[in-house]
Design a protein around this motif. Structure first.
Motif, PDB file in Angstrom:
ATOM      1  N   LYS A  12       0.885  -1.188  -0.144  1.00 25.56           N
ATOM      2  CA  LYS A  12      -0.197  -0.263   0.043  1.00 25.56           C
ATOM      3  C   LYS A  12       0.987   1.265  -0.019  1.00 25.56           C
ATOM      4  CE  LYS A  12      -3.857  -2.077   2.458  1.00 25.56           C
ATOM      5  NZ  LYS A  12      -4.631  -2.262   3.765  1.00 25.56           N
ATOM      6  N   LEU A  13       2.021   1.043   0.364  1.00 31.54           N
ATOM      7  CA  LEU A  13       2.994   2.179   0.295  1.00 31.54           C
ATOM      8  C   LEU A  13       3.529   2.722  -0.992  1.00 31.54           C
ATOM      9  CD1 LEU A  13       5.363   1.291   3.528  1.00 31.54           C
ATOM     10  CD2 LEU A  13       3.317   2.655   3.397  1.00 31.54           C
ATOM     11  N   ASP A  14       3.624   4.117  -1.252  1.00 33.52           N
ATOM     12  CA  ASP A  14       4.262   4.790  -2.525  1.00 33.52           C
ATOM     13  C   ASP A  14       5.754   4.981  -2.276  1.00 33.52           C
ATOM     14  OD1 ASP A  14       1.657   4.374  -3.853  1.00 33.52           O
ATOM     15  OD2 ASP A  14       0.977   6.440  -2.988  1.00 33.52           O
ATOM     16  N   GLY A  15       6.336   4.747  -3.500  1.00 35.63           N
ATOM     17  CA  GLY A  15       7.741   5.367  -3.602  1.00 35.63           C
ATOM     18  C   GLY A  15       8.573   4.108  -3.079  1.00 35.63           C
ATOM     19  N   THR A  16       8.204   2.995  -2.916  1.00 37.64           N
ATOM     20  CA  THR A  16       9.151   1.654  -2.512  1.00 37.64           C
ATOM     21  C   THR A  16       9.826   1.210  -3.521  1.00 37.64           C
ATOM     22  OG1 THR A  16       7.402   0.263  -2.684  1.00 37.64           O
ATOM     23  CG2 THR A  16       7.471   1.250  -0.517  1.00 37.64           C
ATOM     24  N   TYR A  17      10.808   0.404  -3.064  1.00 37.03           N
ATOM     25  CA  TYR A  17      11.692  -0.300  -4.362  1.00 37.03           C
ATOM     26  C   TYR A  17      10.794  -1.456  -4.944  1.00 37.03           C
ATOM     27  CZ  TYR A  17      15.379  -3.189  -6.310  1.00 37.03           C
ATOM     28  OH  TYR A  17      16.202  -3.777  -7.036  1.00 37.03           O
ATOM     29  N   ARG A  18       9.840  -1.990  -4.288  1.00 38.58           N
ATOM     30  CA  ARG A  18       9.175  -2.942  -5.002  1.00 38.58           C
ATOM     31  C   ARG A  18       8.193  -2.359  -6.344  1.00 38.58           C
ATOM     32  NH1 ARG A  18       5.411  -6.596  -1.007  1.00 38.58           N
ATOM     33  NH2 ARG A  18       7.419  -7.213  -0.508  1.00 38.58           N
ATOM     34  N   LYS A  19       7.773  -1.051  -5.905  1.00 39.91           N
ATOM     35  CA  LYS A  19       6.747  -0.433  -6.841  1.00 39.91           C
ATOM     36  C   LYS A  19       7.855   0.007  -8.007  1.00 39.91           C
ATOM     37  CE  LYS A  19       2.832  -0.259  -4.936  1.00 39.91           C
ATOM     38  NZ  LYS A  19       2.006   1.054  -4.347  1.00 39.91           N
ATOM     39  N   PHE A  20       8.986   0.670  -7.789  1.00 47.93           N
ATOM     40  CA  PHE A  20       9.840   0.697  -8.718  1.00 47.93           C
ATOM     41  C   PHE A  20      10.385  -0.465  -9.431  1.00 47.93           C
ATOM     42  CE2 PHE A  20      14.580   1.134  -9.978  1.00 47.93           C
ATOM     43  CZ  PHE A  20      14.480   1.897 -10.912  1.00 47.93           C
ATOM     44  N   LYS A  21      10.450  -1.733  -9.039  1.00 48.67           N
ATOM     45  CA  LYS A  21      10.472  -2.786  -9.762  1.00 48.67           C
ATOM     46  C   LYS A  21       9.441  -3.048 -10.703  1.00 48.67           C
ATOM     47  CE  LYS A  21      12.582  -6.381  -7.974  1.00 48.67           C
ATOM     48  NZ  LYS A  21      12.708  -7.554  -6.870  1.00 48.67           N
ATOM     49  N   GLU A  22       8.174  -2.878 -10.099  1.00 47.34           N
ATOM     50  CA  GLU A  22       6.868  -3.324 -10.949  1.00 47.34           C
ATOM     51  C   GLU A  22       6.924  -2.501 -12.182  1.00 47.34           C
ATOM     52  OE1 GLU A  22       3.801  -2.638  -8.119  1.00 47.34           O
ATOM     53  OE2 GLU A  22       3.893  -4.430  -7.199  1.00 47.34           O
ATOM     54  N   LYS A  23       7.260  -0.843 -11.882  1.00 44.96           N
ATOM     55  CA  LYS A  23       7.420  -0.177 -13.158  1.00 44.96           C
ATOM     56  C   LYS A  23       8.275  -0.577 -14.216  1.00 44.96           C
ATOM     57  CE  LYS A  23       6.165   4.048 -10.670  1.00 44.96           C
ATOM     58  NZ  LYS A  23       6.563   5.237 -10.215  1.00 44.96           N
ATOM     59  N   LEU A  24       9.579  -1.212 -13.537  1.00 43.16           N
ATOM     60  CA  LEU A  24      10.449  -1.419 -14.739  1.00 43.16           C
ATOM     61  C   LEU A  24      10.197  -3.298 -15.115  1.00 43.16           C
ATOM     62  CD1 LEU A  24      14.062  -0.107 -13.236  1.00 43.16           C
ATOM     63  CD2 LEU A  24      12.297   0.648 -14.974  1.00 43.16           C
ATOM     64  N   GLY A  25       9.092  -3.656 -14.786  1.00 42.29           N
ATOM     65  CA  GLY A  25       9.013  -4.989 -14.837  1.00 42.29           C
ATOM     66  C   GLY A  25       9.022  -5.564 -16.384  1.00 42.29           C
ATOM     67  N   PRO A  26       8.267  -5.326 -17.241  1.00 40.13           N
ATOM     68  CA  PRO A  26       8.061  -5.524 -18.670  1.00 40.13           C
ATOM     69  C   PRO A  26       9.542  -5.117 -19.405  1.00 40.13           C
ATOM     70  CG  PRO A  26       6.218  -4.106 -18.097  1.00 40.13           C
ATOM     71  CD  PRO A  26       7.180  -3.935 -17.029  1.00 40.13           C
ATOM     72  N   ARG A  27      10.008  -4.170 -18.840  1.00 34.96           N
ATOM     73  CA  ARG A  27      11.370  -3.763 -19.669  1.00 34.96           C
ATOM     74  C   ARG A  27      12.367  -4.743 -19.149  1.00 34.96           C
ATOM     75  NH1 ARG A  27      14.556   2.094 -18.938  1.00 34.96           N
ATOM     76  NH2 ARG A  27      16.053   1.517 -20.111  1.00 34.96           N
ATOM     77  N   SER A  28      12.532  -5.082 -17.975  1.00 34.74           N
ATOM     78  CA  SER A  28      13.354  -6.190 -17.294  1.00 34.74           C
ATOM     79  C   SER A  28      13.223  -7.382 -17.920  1.00 34.74           C
ATOM     80  CB  SER A  28      13.339  -6.459 -15.849  1.00 34.74           C
ATOM     81  OG  SER A  28      13.580  -4.947 -15.262  1.00 34.74           O
ATOM     82  N   SER A  29      11.997  -7.972 -18.042  1.00 35.15           N
ATOM     83  CA  SER A  29      11.750  -9.043 -18.713  1.00 35.15           C
ATOM     84  C   SER A  29      12.263  -9.216 -20.229  1.00 35.15           C
ATOM     85  CB  SER A  29      10.023  -9.355 -18.797  1.00 35.15           C
ATOM     86  OG  SER A  29       9.755  -9.517 -17.427  1.00 35.15           O
TER      87      SER A  29
END
Length: 293
Positions: A173-190
């Motif tokens: 539920k928190l914003d600005g976390t590392y997990r949220k950052f990874k989710e934004k880069l998810g498709p690119r990383s894949s």
């Protein structure tokens, strides 16, 4: 400045002594012992000099550098400079800011540079100089408070500190976390991972064979292909091992403990297939001139 001197003490109070006549005035001053010889007239005050007795010898430096240790902090050790005129209470206040032990809960011990205990420093009203510390001596802090912040060892061993924990649901539920950052880069990383699988650049390496003459970019370095295939100790995908004609490489064919091919030292390199061009690339003659005269 006027000097009043007794047999056991020397006191100085204000009256300017003229350099020329000061000797006579001093010699005739009431209370001045006739046998006392004043040997040094050095301090100038408005074109006059103040007579000072060489008996009055003040130290050039009234501070001392001490090593500080602590009863509860086994790894704590630092150097600190103190004025000899500071009271013991002032010394404790300075130490409180360094080690966390309160003044009221602090007891001090003085050790010499060989580790021999010299004294317990117990009187807060006395100046530090009363205990005659010297540079290099050790001042040991003993914390008498069982509930002190220094007790328990947690200041030194972080494994004893209770860690803050948060549930995955609350973290999501928190914003600005590392997990949220990874989710934004998810498709690119894949996408990058797909390009870097075991078949990465396999199609390009199919046109490269061991024994081919080649030229490697950048730098147009020439050599011969010595290895084509996967390299488990390197990144996924296909690699090409090159033996350069000149010592422009990084190794002798062994990379990270694995031998991929043999070549002279500093002649070997492992590069990606897209950096290699195979064809008619003869070894260059170092004496060949590009332009004919």
């Amino acid at each position: 400045m006027q000097l009043v001197m007794g047999i056991d003490s020397i006191c100085v109070y204000h009256k300017v002594i003229d350099f020329e006549t000061g000797w006579g005035e001093l010699a005739g001053h009431r209370g001045l012992p006739s046998f006392l010889q004043i040997r040094n007239l050095s301090l100038r005050y408005n074109s006059r000099f103040v007579a000072m007795a060489s008996l009055l010898q003040l130290p050039a430096d009234d501070s001392v550098l001490l090593r500080i240790t602590h009863s509860n902090l086994k790894t704590f050790s630092t150097d600190a400079r103190f004025s000899l005129e500071s009271t013991v209470e002032a010394v404790k206040d300075k130490l409180w800011k360094k080690c966390g032990t309160s003044v009221a809960s602090m007891r001090l011990e003085l050790y010499d540079d060989t580790g021999v205990k010299l004294s317990d420093i117990t009187d807060n009203t006395r100046p530090l100089g009363f205990y005659s510390p010297l540079d290099g001596f050790r001042l040991h802090v003993i914390d008498l408070d069982p509930s002190s912040v220094t007790s328990g060892g947690w200041l030194e061993d972080t494994s004893l500190v209770e860690k803050y924990k948060i549930s995955d649901e609350a973290y999501d539920k928190l914003d600005g976390t590392y997990r949220k950052f990874k989710e934004k880069l998810g498709p690119r990383s894949s996408s990058v991972q797909e390009k870097m699988d075991d078949s990465y650049m396999e199609d390009i390496s199919a046109n490269i064979k061991v024994g081919d003459r080649c030229e490697v970019d950048p730098g147009a370095k020439r050599g011969i292909v010595k290895f084509v295939g996967r390299a488990d100790t390197l990144a996924p995908g296909f690699w090409v091992g090159i033996q350069y004609d000149e010592p422009l490489g990084k190794h002798n064919g062994m990379v990270k403990g694995t031998r991929f091919f043999d070549c002279p030292p500093l002649h070997g390199a492992m590069v990606r297939p897209d950096k290699v061009k195979v064809g008619d690339y003869p070894e260059r003659d170092p004496f060949e001139e590009e332009d004919e005269i």
